[in-house]
Design an enzyme around this catalytic site. Sequence first.
Site, PDB file in Angstrom:
ATOM      1  N   ASP A   1       0.864  -1.172   0.000  1.00  0.00           N
ATOM      2  CA  ASP A   1       0.000   0.000   0.000  1.00  0.00           C
ATOM      3  C   ASP A   1       0.912   1.236   0.000  1.00  0.00           C
ATOM      4  O   ASP A   1       2.142   1.143   0.050  1.00  0.00           O
ATOM      5  CB  ASP A   1      -0.963  -0.034   1.197  1.00  0.00           C
ATOM      6  CG  ASP A   1      -2.192   0.847   0.952  1.00  0.00           C
ATOM      7  OD1 ASP A   1      -2.139   1.737   0.085  1.00  0.00           O
ATOM      8  OD2 ASP A   1      -3.209   0.655   1.647  1.00  0.00           O
TER       9      ASP A   1
HETATM   10  C1  BGC Z   1      -5.098   3.116   0.315  1.00  0.00           C
HETATM   11  C2  BGC Z   1      -5.397   2.060  -0.729  1.00  0.00           C
HETATM   12  C3  BGC Z   1      -5.310   2.651  -2.113  1.00  0.00           C
HETATM   13  C4  BGC Z   1      -3.944   3.274  -2.292  1.00  0.00           C
HETATM   14  C5  BGC Z   1      -3.732   3.848  -3.685  1.00  0.00           C
HETATM   15  C6  BGC Z   1      -3.823   3.884   0.002  1.00  0.00           C
HETATM   16  O1  BGC Z   1      -3.660   4.967   0.832  1.00  0.00           O
HETATM   17  O2  BGC Z   1      -4.982   2.503   1.570  1.00  0.00           O
HETATM   18  O3  BGC Z   1      -6.671   1.505  -0.499  1.00  0.00           O
HETATM   19  O4  BGC Z   1      -5.578   1.682  -3.079  1.00  0.00           O
HETATM   20  O5  BGC Z   1      -3.771   4.306  -1.348  1.00  0.00           O
HETATM   21  O6  BGC Z   1      -4.473   4.975  -3.900  1.00  0.00           O
END
Ligand code: BGC
Length: 776
Positions: A323
């Site tokens: 993430d």
């Molecule tokens: C979130 C994810 C997301 C990613 C990309 C993160 O902060 O936890 O769910 O897919 O960002 O945008």
Amino acid sequence: MFIVICTRYKLEKANSIMNHWFLHQVSIASCMLLLIGCADKQVSSGNDQDAFVDSLLSTLSIEDKVGEMTQLTLGAIAIGEPYDLQEPQHLDSVKVQNALVKYRVGSILNCGNHEHAPEKWHEFITGIQTAAAAKSSGIPVLYGVDAIHGPTYTENGVLGPQQIGLGATWDVEIARLAAKNTAEQVHAVGIHWNFSPVLDLARDPRWPRFWETFGEDPHLVSAMGTAMVDGYQNSGVPFAATLKHFFGYGFSLSGKDRTPAWIPERQLREYFLPPFKAAIDAGAMSIMVNSGEINGVPVHSSKALLTDLLRDELGFEGLLVTDWEDVKYLFTRHMVAEDYKEATKMAIDAGIDMAMVPLDLEFTQSLLELVQEGSISEERINQSVRRILMMKKKLGLFETKGFPPSLSAYPGKENYAGAAANAALESLTLLKNESPQGQPVLPISGAGKVFVSGPTSNSLNALNGGWTGTWQGTDTAFNTKGQPTMVEAMQMRFGSERVKHMDLGMEFTGDEIQRVVRSIQRQQPSHIVLGLGEMPYTEIVGNIDDIALFENQKDLVRAVHALGIPVVGVFIEGRPRAFDDIEPLLDAIVMAYIPGDYGADAIAQVLDGSHNPSGRLPFTWPRHTSAHLTYDHKHTERIHSDFSMNGFNPQYPFGFGLSYSPVEFSGLKTDRSDYGMDDVIEITVNLTNGGNRSTNELVAVFSQDKVASITPSVDRLRHFQRVTIGAGETKAVTAKIAVAELGFINRDNVYAVEPGAFGIRVGNQVVDVAVTMKNK
Ligand code: BGC
């Protein structure tokens, strides 16, 4: 191949923000691509995808490989500061060359802080793929985005309900179609990878991403999640789903985002793992890791979870992406590594394939050094790069070089609006419909005025939630043009002369409440409709200290209730806020969740009776702020029979929802009374629609293990289906549950079915059956 690249390049040249060096680079790259293209042809004419990937992998340098494993955000290669980009946005040719050509970055994500028109997406993707073609390997970039309830970052895209609303439909076909429609619209701008669906569980309403899930139950989440994976990946366009966030995210002790979770292995396996297992078995191409820690170990650093469990036990062969910034967080937040390099080694050793870095190239450099000095083997890197190349191959990127399809083929909204509107309609859940005199308040009848107010009553943002237009979904500048808010939809359905309205922001004061009261007194409406709930948020921004409904909203309800006119509360919110103290003051209550751009009209249709509500809660609604239990609680959590206390006493149970045409369940029976381990239990139940209109009912089948070696839950969902029943009709519905599905994770942390007595429950009907070892 060469001709395709050159033609595309010429076509895009006029609009391109790329500098002239590309001419040179592209022609070199085109020759390289010609070679890859030839290899590609040979492969497709005989060899399989593995052979293609292996042969390409054997030509790559370590620099190529660590680049492939790096993912940057669009903001890192556009003009300006990543969080403060120059508008209108353009790629920055220097940054593009550095990232994509010099460092060979294999993946880009996100939208540069806000949504874009399809034409702008084409400009970005074309620029990015043109640059990728100019690096020595010529491997196209894999672009990923969060299109979680439709094409959330494409202007004018068709946006349906957020996942929690899809969960409330309890209809896997609705989820499948929503995903298919998203895939088509997102693919049309040249993006092949979606960071969806969320397979976390909504077991704690304090968690600010509760609404991004399908609900609290693993069976419901597995069924909806696999349908969505199927819709994304098998709808005719090359498109990949991402299961997130692996796993146990959303059940932290504090209820706050990315804070420590303490979850014993038994619970992890019993509740949090099954949706991921089901979606892996359904062929999901990628998984994103939980940003948090479990039992003191950041998941991004856990070999036990990311390799031993995910790869070796569950057999996941796809791409595992971190993430946002999570490698860095190992040393800046979690404090388990000294520096970037140690954090990188930790995450790679744990099993990640690609780092969502997403702003700099430190990961790439650290990884290069680690491989060069032998701390990470090239073999290990090859494993990840092979998975990345395989995903690119499966998505057809080597054939198209990742360039977007022609804009002339861009699909029209009319292809998708009906499905989004239907999903919104089917999600709406009627929770109460009874005046103090025992009369239904809805649908709103007569010709009287309807007074509408409340902070969510005139907001498209509230209807769409986070990840819409922008990350937090709060900027009105990115609302879809032409879509109505709740009050506007009511004006259209009821007539604007009948609907009176007074706007309120979220922070409204007692004085503003008094203004609303005076206005109602002047207008003398027959009904008051209040849009209650929350404005959008996601992640840490949505953390709360109290799940109670906002005090000013409760005051508003108290004040308008005192006027003696029926009050309808419409909750537009992503999690159940506790409101027990004012529940008696609302005569009718509709839960709208976060229903999307078509949600307002859906609400108006429930209020005026054009639609008979059929949504059912995908979670348990707590009555009190500190007493939340899920439906599958244990017997010791029931109301104590001697003292009538300490128990499960929700505001509304899991699966609850009313209709304008109530259905009764009767005559539940099973085909036999005892079963062996390999048997299937066939259940029949009669549904009678006692009302005067057709209705769509949920048949949810629960099992009740009477005695077990691990304290059994009072109820476990095993099966569900939707059934349409005409006015006055009785229908016999059958369902099947394999005995093998009645198990649980036992004392050895292994799934087992124990023989003994089970109750089978549908609605208020329960029958007992016996399970024996007979055919074992
Ligand atoms: C979130 C994810 C997301 C990613 C990309 C993160 O902060 O936890 O769910 O897919 O960002 O945008």
